[in-house]
Design a protein around this motif. Structure first.
Motif, PDB file in Angstrom:
ATOM      1  N   UNK A  58       0.869  -1.172   0.000  1.00  0.00           N
ATOM      2  CA  UNK A  58       0.000   0.000   0.000  1.00  0.00           C
ATOM      3  C   UNK A  58       0.907   1.223   0.000  1.00  0.00           C
ATOM      4  N   UNK A  59       0.943   1.907  -1.125  1.00  0.00           N
ATOM      5  CA  UNK A  59       1.868   3.024  -1.335  1.00  0.00           C
ATOM      6  C   UNK A  59       1.147   4.345  -1.130  1.00  0.00           C
ATOM      7  N   UNK A  60       1.484   5.028  -0.049  1.00  0.00           N
ATOM      8  CA  UNK A  60       0.931   6.344   0.257  1.00  0.00           C
ATOM      9  C   UNK A  60       1.869   7.382  -0.361  1.00  0.00           C
ATOM     10  N   UNK A  61       1.514   7.846  -1.551  1.00  0.00           N
ATOM     11  CA  UNK A  61       2.406   8.723  -2.323  1.00  0.00           C
ATOM     12  C   UNK A  61       2.069  10.192  -2.096  1.00  0.00           C
ATOM     13  N   UNK A  62       1.807  10.547  -0.841  1.00  0.00           N
ATOM     14  CA  UNK A  62       1.357  11.899  -0.513  1.00  0.00           C
ATOM     15  C   UNK A  62       2.293  12.983  -1.026  1.00  0.00           C
ATOM     16  N   UNK A  63       3.600  12.711  -0.963  1.00  0.00           N
ATOM     17  CA  UNK A  63       4.591  13.729  -1.331  1.00  0.00           C
ATOM     18  C   UNK A  63       5.291  13.396  -2.656  1.00  0.00           C
ATOM     19  N   UNK A  64       4.794  12.399  -3.361  1.00  0.00           N
ATOM     20  CA  UNK A  64       5.482  11.944  -4.564  1.00  0.00           C
ATOM     21  C   UNK A  64       5.558  12.979  -5.660  1.00  0.00           C
ATOM     22  N   UNK A  65       4.609  13.946  -5.671  1.00  0.00           N
ATOM     23  CA  UNK A  65       4.611  14.970  -6.715  1.00  0.00           C
ATOM     24  C   UNK A  65       5.535  16.137  -6.382  1.00  0.00           C
ATOM     25  N   UNK A  66       6.013  16.212  -5.140  1.00  0.00           N
ATOM     26  CA  UNK A  66       6.788  17.391  -4.732  1.00  0.00           C
ATOM     27  C   UNK A  66       8.174  17.437  -5.397  1.00  0.00           C
ATOM     28  N   UNK A  67       8.992  16.376  -5.347  1.00  0.00           N
ATOM     29  CA  UNK A  67      10.273  16.440  -6.058  1.00  0.00           C
ATOM     30  C   UNK A  67      10.037  16.389  -7.573  1.00  0.00           C
ATOM     31  N   UNK A  68      10.679  17.237  -8.340  1.00  0.00           N
ATOM     32  CA  UNK A  68      10.478  17.212  -9.794  1.00  0.00           C
ATOM     33  C   UNK A  68      10.890  15.888 -10.432  1.00  0.00           C
ATOM     34  N   UNK A  69      11.848  15.192  -9.805  1.00  0.00           N
ATOM     35  CA  UNK A  69      12.349  13.937 -10.382  1.00  0.00           C
ATOM     36  C   UNK A  69      12.383  12.855  -9.292  1.00  0.00           C
ATOM     37  N   UNK A  70      11.230  12.565  -8.717  1.00  0.00           N
ATOM     38  CA  UNK A  70      11.149  11.539  -7.682  1.00  0.00           C
ATOM     39  C   UNK A  70      11.354  10.158  -8.283  1.00  0.00           C
ATOM     40  N   UNK A  71      11.841   9.196  -7.490  1.00  0.00           N
ATOM     41  CA  UNK A  71      11.966   7.824  -7.987  1.00  0.00           C
ATOM     42  C   UNK A  71      10.614   7.278  -8.442  1.00  0.00           C
ATOM     43  N   UNK A  72      10.666   6.302  -9.331  1.00  0.00           N
ATOM     44  CA  UNK A  72       9.439   5.679  -9.819  1.00  0.00           C
ATOM     45  C   UNK A  72       8.644   5.111  -8.651  1.00  0.00           C
ATOM     46  N   UNK A  73       7.322   5.283  -8.656  1.00  0.00           N
ATOM     47  CA  UNK A  73       6.516   4.728  -7.568  1.00  0.00           C
ATOM     48  C   UNK A  73       6.468   3.208  -7.620  1.00  0.00           C
ATOM     49  N   UNK A  74       6.125   2.614  -6.483  1.00  0.00           N
ATOM     50  CA  UNK A  74       5.961   1.160  -6.443  1.00  0.00           C
ATOM     51  C   UNK A  74       4.898   0.702  -7.438  1.00  0.00           C
ATOM     52  N   UNK A  75       3.901   1.550  -7.687  1.00  0.00           N
ATOM     53  CA  UNK A  75       2.839   1.182  -8.620  1.00  0.00           C
ATOM     54  C   UNK A  75       3.345   1.059 -10.045  1.00  0.00           C
ATOM     55  N   UNK A  76       4.503   1.652 -10.336  1.00  0.00           N
ATOM     56  CA  UNK A  76       5.125   1.473 -11.653  1.00  0.00           C
ATOM     57  C   UNK A  76       6.066   0.279 -11.652  1.00  0.00           C
ATOM     58  N   UNK A  77       6.687  -0.001 -10.523  1.00  0.00           N
ATOM     59  CA  UNK A  77       7.637  -1.111 -10.415  1.00  0.00           C
ATOM     60  C   UNK A  77       6.910  -2.452 -10.270  1.00  0.00           C
ATOM     61  N   UNK A  78       5.856  -2.445  -9.472  1.00  0.00           N
ATOM     62  CA  UNK A  78       5.110  -3.687  -9.206  1.00  0.00           C
ATOM     63  C   UNK A  78       3.611  -3.391  -9.218  1.00  0.00           C
ATOM     64  N   UNK A  79       3.052  -3.051 -10.372  1.00  0.00           N
ATOM     65  CA  UNK A  79       1.641  -2.645 -10.410  1.00  0.00           C
ATOM     66  C   UNK A  79       0.667  -3.744 -10.028  1.00  0.00           C
TER      67      UNK A  79
END
Length: 460
Positions: free
Chosen positions: A267-288
């Motif tokens: 369960x990936x809580x990506x609350x701050x994932x949009x803040x860094x312009x170049x954040x690492x790929x989310x878990x939903x992209x690595x293991x959808x």
């Protein structure tokens, strides 16, 4: 500049409160008027023979009451305070919960005007937005969600997208669908307080995993799965609240491999994932296929919207989730979801995100300038600092000491899963406080970190 020289002997209150009280009195009497510039804090401290941080705290208190406003590099100025039948109003119309990790609030007139224009456009078709609607969002809203999620490299089919009334209800629904009372779920050892509340509400056992500078360790995850048979793994992997840690992509891949091998939902809580312009790929992209992705709008646009985009591992998995959230909340507010959709379509959401990034970058630079080197952990764009306190301070004493500064300071008790909290606090630099108030609070905090509670109290 006004040669303001308050007589502190006229008050038996703590000196910082006396400064604010006397300032209010002089404004009421007309001795100070709108636009008057107050003496610099250090100059007034020297004139009154008191500590600088006491004056700084007094100016912060005056700003909280709406008596003054500060401009970085220019000074502190008297403002036109609204009056009531009882004199100057000391509290704002709208309250704020400083226990939350808040983004900075937009203060650019052009951006605010743009936000208001979007709201006016949505209001042109207001009546349909006041109706009950089906849970999960309209096709138009899901298209906007897809556009927004695409900024994180996610391109899910619409059947996997659900629009929930905020990240917290979304997490409540996900864990309600994945686990039953008595089951175990895993998280970071120091984690988001909301997941602790959700676990308690659902009767789940929350077990924290040990962390290093890259997040939870895959070996610890493997061991916990063998011993505890958990139902899910919760992670807040980017600018983690409260440690500000971001799990690098290599560690994310390793964690995902363990979870997939052991058939453990993430369960990936990506609350701050949009803040860094170049954040690492989310878990939903690595293991959808095993990841529930929750993209709340609270941190990247505004908490008042109460909307979150949820991506389920597959459409079928989303059915019990949708049933659980609908039973608890009925639906996300069509009005606020329509506003989010409008802002995403016309670029306002990107403009708000750009403002948040720029403002948090400036505030983090302030922290680096003011605070002792090595006294805290942070990311250049995180909303908060994670402060391991020096031996002279306890976390409760430090929280109490910072209470009047106008910024949110929360003890580590709220974040720890094992009942053994470290002497540490989260310090939020966002919220309604402007940059000048944040600087004053940080200077006050720096003085405290360099001394002891006894020394800090000497100058009240």
């Amino acid at each position: 500049m006004t040669d303001w020289n308050p007589d502190l002997s006229r008050s038996d209150r703590p000196r910082y409160l006396a400064i604010a009280d006397l300032l209010a009195a002089d404004i009421e009497r007309g001795h100070l008027t709108e636009g008057d510039r107050l003496p610099p804090q250090r100059r007034l401290a020297s004139r009154l023979g008191i500590d600088f941080t006491t004056v700084a705290r007094g100016y912060v208190e005056a700003q909280k009451r709406g008596l003054v406003h500060s401009r970085v590099g220019q000074g502190t100025f008297v403002r036109a305070a609204p009056r009531t039948g009882r004199g100057l109003r000391e509290t704002p119309i709208y309250g704020v919960d400083l226990s939350m990790n808040l983004p900075p609030e937009p203060n650019d007139p052009a951006l605010i005007e743009r936000m208001q224009a979007g709201l006016s456009e949505v209001a042109r078709d207001l009546v349909p937005l006041l109706r009950y609607q089906g849970f999960g969002g309209s096709q138009l809203d899901k298209v906007a969600a897809s556009i927004w999620l695409g900024r994180r490299g996610l391109i899910p089919v619409q059947e996997r997208i659900f629009i929930a009334p905020g990240a917290h209800p979304a997490l409540l629904g996900i864990f309600g669908a994945l686990a039953k009372a008595g089951d175990t779920i895993l998280s970071e050892a120091i984690t988001y307080p909301g997941i602790r509340s959700i676990a308690a509400q659902l009767g789940l056992n929350l077990v924290g995993l040990p962390m290093d500078e890259q997040g939870i360790h895959p070996d610890a995850l493997t061991d916990a799965c063998k011993r505890l048979n958990p139902r899910a793994l919760y992670l807040n992997p980017t600018l983690q609240n409260p440690t500000t840690l971001t799990i690098p992509v290599g560690r994310r891949t390793d964690i995902a491999e363990v979870a997939r091998r052991l058939r453990l939902p993430i369960v990936e809580d990506d609350a701050y994932g949009f803040i860094p312009p170049h954040a690492p790929a989310p878990f939903a992209a690595i293991a959808p296929d095993i990841t529930w992705h929750v993209a709340g709008l609270a941190k990247c646009i505004g908490a008042g919207l109460r909307a979150a985009y949820v991506v389920a591992p597959n459409a079928k998995a989303g059915w019990p989730f949708a049933a659980a959230v609908r039973a608890a909340t009925v639906m996300a507010s069509p009005l606020t979801v329509a506003l989010a959709t409008r802002w995403i379509e016309d670029g306002t959401a990107d403009a708000i995100l750009h403002f948040i990034r720029g403002e948090m970058g400036a505030r983090q630079r302030l922290a680096a300038e003011v605070l002792p080197i090595g006294s805290y952990t942070a990311d250049p764009l995180s909303f908060n600092l994670w402060v391991a306190l020096p031996p002279a301070w306890t976390r409760s004493a430090f929280v109490g000491h910072m209470r009047s500064t106008g910024i949110g300071v929360v003890a580590s008790d709220a974040f720890t899963t094992d009942g053994n909290p470290p002497e540490a606090v989260r310090v939020c630099l966002g919220g309604p406080a402007d940059r000048a108030l944040v600087r004053g609070a940080l200077e006050y905090m720096a003085h405290a970190l360099d001394g002891s509670p006894e020394m800090a109290l000497t100058f009240l």
